[in-house]
Design an enzyme around this catalytic site. Structure first.
Site, PDB file in Angstrom:
ATOM      1  N   TYR A   1      47.797  43.558  18.345  1.00  0.00           N
ATOM      2  CA  TYR A   1      48.141  43.118  19.695  1.00  0.00           C
ATOM      3  C   TYR A   1      48.162  41.590  19.725  1.00  0.00           C
ATOM      4  O   TYR A   1      47.333  40.950  19.079  1.00  0.00           O
ATOM      5  CB  TYR A   1      47.110  43.641  20.691  1.00  0.00           C
ATOM      6  CG  TYR A   1      47.420  43.280  22.122  1.00  0.00           C
ATOM      7  CD1 TYR A   1      48.208  44.111  22.904  1.00  0.00           C
ATOM      8  CD2 TYR A   1      46.933  42.105  22.681  1.00  0.00           C
ATOM      9  CE1 TYR A   1      48.516  43.782  24.223  1.00  0.00           C
ATOM     10  CE2 TYR A   1      47.233  41.766  23.993  1.00  0.00           C
ATOM     11  CZ  TYR A   1      48.020  42.604  24.760  1.00  0.00           C
ATOM     12  OH  TYR A   1      48.318  42.272  26.058  1.00  0.00           O
TER      13      TYR A   1
ATOM     14  N   HIS B   1      29.353  34.324  36.036  1.00  0.00           N
ATOM     15  CA  HIS B   1      28.614  35.201  36.952  1.00  0.00           C
ATOM     16  C   HIS B   1      29.318  35.200  38.305  1.00  0.00           C
ATOM     17  O   HIS B   1      29.583  34.148  38.865  1.00  0.00           O
ATOM     18  CB  HIS B   1      27.179  34.699  37.110  1.00  0.00           C
ATOM     19  CG  HIS B   1      26.416  35.392  38.198  1.00  0.00           C
ATOM     20  ND1 HIS B   1      26.331  36.765  38.277  1.00  0.00           N
ATOM     21  CD2 HIS B   1      25.737  34.912  39.272  1.00  0.00           C
ATOM     22  CE1 HIS B   1      25.612  37.093  39.349  1.00  0.00           C
ATOM     23  NE2 HIS B   1      25.255  35.994  39.975  1.00  0.00           N
TER      24      HIS B   1
ATOM     25  N   HIS C   1      22.236  43.517  41.701  1.00  0.00           N
ATOM     26  CA  HIS C   1      22.662  42.130  41.807  1.00  0.00           C
ATOM     27  C   HIS C   1      24.182  42.041  41.584  1.00  0.00           C
ATOM     28  O   HIS C   1      24.935  42.146  42.533  1.00  0.00           O
ATOM     29  CB  HIS C   1      21.864  41.284  40.809  1.00  0.00           C
ATOM     30  CG  HIS C   1      22.101  39.814  40.907  1.00  0.00           C
ATOM     31  ND1 HIS C   1      21.243  38.879  40.393  1.00  0.00           N
ATOM     32  CD2 HIS C   1      23.122  39.109  41.453  1.00  0.00           C
ATOM     33  CE1 HIS C   1      21.721  37.664  40.628  1.00  0.00           C
ATOM     34  NE2 HIS C   1      22.857  37.784  41.268  1.00  0.00           N
TER      35      HIS C   1
ATOM     36  N   ASP D   1      40.598  48.944  25.645  1.00  0.00           N
ATOM     37  CA  ASP D   1      41.217  47.715  25.129  1.00  0.00           C
ATOM     38  C   ASP D   1      40.198  46.584  25.036  1.00  0.00           C
ATOM     39  O   ASP D   1      40.412  45.611  24.316  1.00  0.00           O
ATOM     40  CB  ASP D   1      42.356  47.259  26.055  1.00  0.00           C
ATOM     41  CG  ASP D   1      43.618  48.106  25.891  1.00  0.00           C
ATOM     42  OD1 ASP D   1      43.773  48.759  24.834  1.00  0.00           O
ATOM     43  OD2 ASP D   1      44.461  48.108  26.813  1.00  0.00           O
TER      44      ASP D   1
ATOM     45  N   HIS E   1      29.966  37.649  42.215  1.00  0.00           N
ATOM     46  CA  HIS E   1      29.580  38.781  43.067  1.00  0.00           C
ATOM     47  C   HIS E   1      30.841  39.557  43.442  1.00  0.00           C
ATOM     48  O   HIS E   1      31.020  39.948  44.593  1.00  0.00           O
ATOM     49  CB  HIS E   1      28.839  38.291  44.316  1.00  0.00           C
ATOM     50  CG  HIS E   1      27.435  37.849  44.053  1.00  0.00           C
ATOM     51  ND1 HIS E   1      26.381  38.148  44.880  1.00  0.00           N
ATOM     52  CD2 HIS E   1      26.900  37.152  43.025  1.00  0.00           C
ATOM     53  CE1 HIS E   1      25.263  37.627  44.386  1.00  0.00           C
ATOM     54  NE2 HIS E   1      25.553  37.012  43.270  1.00  0.00           N
TER      55      HIS E   1
END
Lengths: 233, 233, 233, 233
Positions: free
Chosen positions: C230, C96, C172, C121, C98
């Site tokens: 890939y 998480h 958020h 991708d 910001h």
């Protein structure tokens, strides 16, 4: 030993500031420094990457573009510098970059409006954008005429080169100058920051007003003139 | 040995954070730290590049702008700091920068709307932009009146300086403060990031709504007050 | 010696990537790593600056938010992580941040459209933005309900957490996850870059079309599934 | 000892420039270098992070995509490179990135207009954006057809690959090339900067005019052709 060793060193060091300040990539940009007593200036050689540049590579020329010392070809913008030194007798250094935000305003063919005190700390006027050169001049002595283009812009605006130390060449990019090469580079960085702030200001508020006269005057006089009180005396 | 050695060091270290956090170039910006017991504050000397700054250069003044210790001229913004310390008795440090996005909002003369929880983690209000000063005040005791300008803005908005630790001076730039000089600098960085996020938010969605009250309250209370549960107690 | 030493180290190292990748400042953001066999996860302690963080500060909890090992208070977002581990049984790490552009889209309350192959991708869908939580839930068990908010968004969109490893919480910011904590952080960086590219795309062309289905399918299948080609097998 | 050691080293060093120049994150992007005499080219292995890449990991292939030397799987974009080397017989290196501003223009499906002399220093034309591929081709030999897509775009525009060393693949990103792998990477960086400048120019002035022909000609000829006078001869 060269009599221009100190001048070359000043020029070299000012050039090396450009990549450190994120104002150039690769070989873009060039800074010169003048020796008024000797009537010569020092400038970066053309097309040399900053990472390879050495003080001894710097080229010395007189104000008529004659090479006085140096084995390398001087910057392709040399004639612009020469003309500016010849006519603006109090400048000590000139800096030219392709810094991103200043170039964007030059490509937009717009003056950078004075929106705040950061701008007024450095000049009381909008940063002028010289209109593109006439085609017949481009085909002639182009770099010489770029100097003329700057003079014409300043005459047209009624500006003194001591009051405004920066200009945008329309569709090209910024030239800045000052008492020394280091000051010219300082002005390149300040201009880039003013260009970025003005851009963002207009994105937030397309009707943002110019800074009012009382604040322009106050901030400029804090830093310049007889009653200035910024910095150590 | 100076009795203000620790205060100078706190002030010096907080100032040196500004270039590291990309909040200033050259000599822009200044941070001060207060010693409430002694009734003095320490501030950066005027016009000294950060790269040259030393702890012993820091100037000590009282709240009436008398220099108590130091040989250098204090920051040109000193009177603003002095007035803020005099009237806002719980602040321990003040920071002033010309950081790009905060300046852009100040030049746009707009408050920074509270759009998200990053903002609410720090304050529950829009960041206020104080309107430009009246001309007669600019011509007078300008930096003193800048402090007054901040107070007037907070009175007008009904804000407490403990609830909102940041302000934009219209057409100039941000001042931030806090319990310590380090916290003031922290608030400068947070403000710059809030300014940038709010700018981008409006570019993506010009009709982006303000954060709703329940989320403002929740996020602020996670970090502040009796029931906060962020950080180590 | 703690039996969770390896798990703490994985968690610590993934957290330390966030400032290196310019995804966080100060104490913003948190990464966790899970040990499925032991039924526990490791998470950053709350409010600790990255520069001070040590592997032994990492807190170990079970999926019901009981602290199993550690003296520090865990991240204030811990309950969101716990609920996600409990219900999404194949994820190995959660991140998480910001980060600026992802937050801007979250504050704009808009999904990030799939405009190009860089996006395809990584996932074949627009990055979903979960609408803000109802007020009564915010006032309750907020961080637990943030996990529920993510599930509801995925149910509403018909998304599987294995096909889309990122979400924006409206107003958020982003949560991302993956097979490991390192992969979760990788997804945080990719999301920030996708958010920035999509922002710029719309600034250049407000009518930019979504990537067409054939290209979405092709690029995703180059990197994922039985016929991917890939990377090194 | 491999006869391709020098070629691998050239390819390795050019690849390592990409993260240094902020043109890639993680494993995005790939650079190749050709040996015309041997009829082979060297390319980055697929999905290997730059931080782990070693010169000996570089894969050698012929222009029909047969691996000549190397144990790793070559870049997933290898067939595009192969076709370009096969048909454009004077190029020495190819670079592919997902650099942010170039990708934004590709996702906007727009050519990058020539707005200034920075652009004209490198090419006299707008940077072309190849329209997305037809669905039936995407489902077939996709990477091979990406090469064909570039050729078709150049035929359609009437461009020579020697005059324009860069292209945007619509919805994907940029390919650039040059006399060497290092020059191809140089062109990747220049393209990213041109893309950023053009973006900002249009944000400032949506009606910014294209650079006029006399300036395009002048700046290009300063750097290219028989009468060029930029750089050291």
């Amino acid at each position: 030993m060269s009599k221009y060793i100190e001048l070359k060193k000043e020029c070299y060091e000012a050039n090396m500031e450009l990549p450190k300040l994120d104002l150039v990539v690769y070989t873009f940009g060039n800074v010169s420094a003048v020796d008024r007593k000797e009537g010569v200036f020092a400038i970066k050689p053309s097309g040399v990457p900053y990472v390879d540049l050495r003080p001894e590579d710097i080229v010395i020329l007189d104000f008529d573009n004659n090479v006085i010392e140096g084995n390398m070809r001087p910057s392709s913008d040399t004639k612009t510098h020469a003309l500016m030194y010849k006519h603006w007798e109090k400048i000590g250094g000139i800096s030219h970059t392709h810094s991103t935000y200043a170039v964007a305003w030059a490509q937009a063919q717009q003056d950078i409006p004075i929106f705040g005190t950061t701008h007024a700390d450095h000049t009381t006027f909008d940063i002028p954008c010289a209109p593109p050169m006439a085609d017949e001049l481009i085909q002639g002595n182009y770099e010489h005429m770029t100097g003329q283009q700057i003079f014409d812009c300043f005459i047209d605006k009624g500006f003194s080169y001591e009051d405004v130390e920066m200009v945008l060449i329309g569709n090209h990019g910024p030239f800045t100058w000052g008492k020394s090469a280091a000051k010219a580079v300082y002005n390149s960085k300040v201009l880039e920051e003013l260009a970025r702030m003005a851009y963002l200001t207009l994105q937030i508020n397309p009707n943002a007003p110019r800074l009012k006269d009382a604040l322009i005057k106050k901030h400029y006089e804090r830093k310049h003139g007889a009653n200035s009180y910024y910095g150590q005396s």
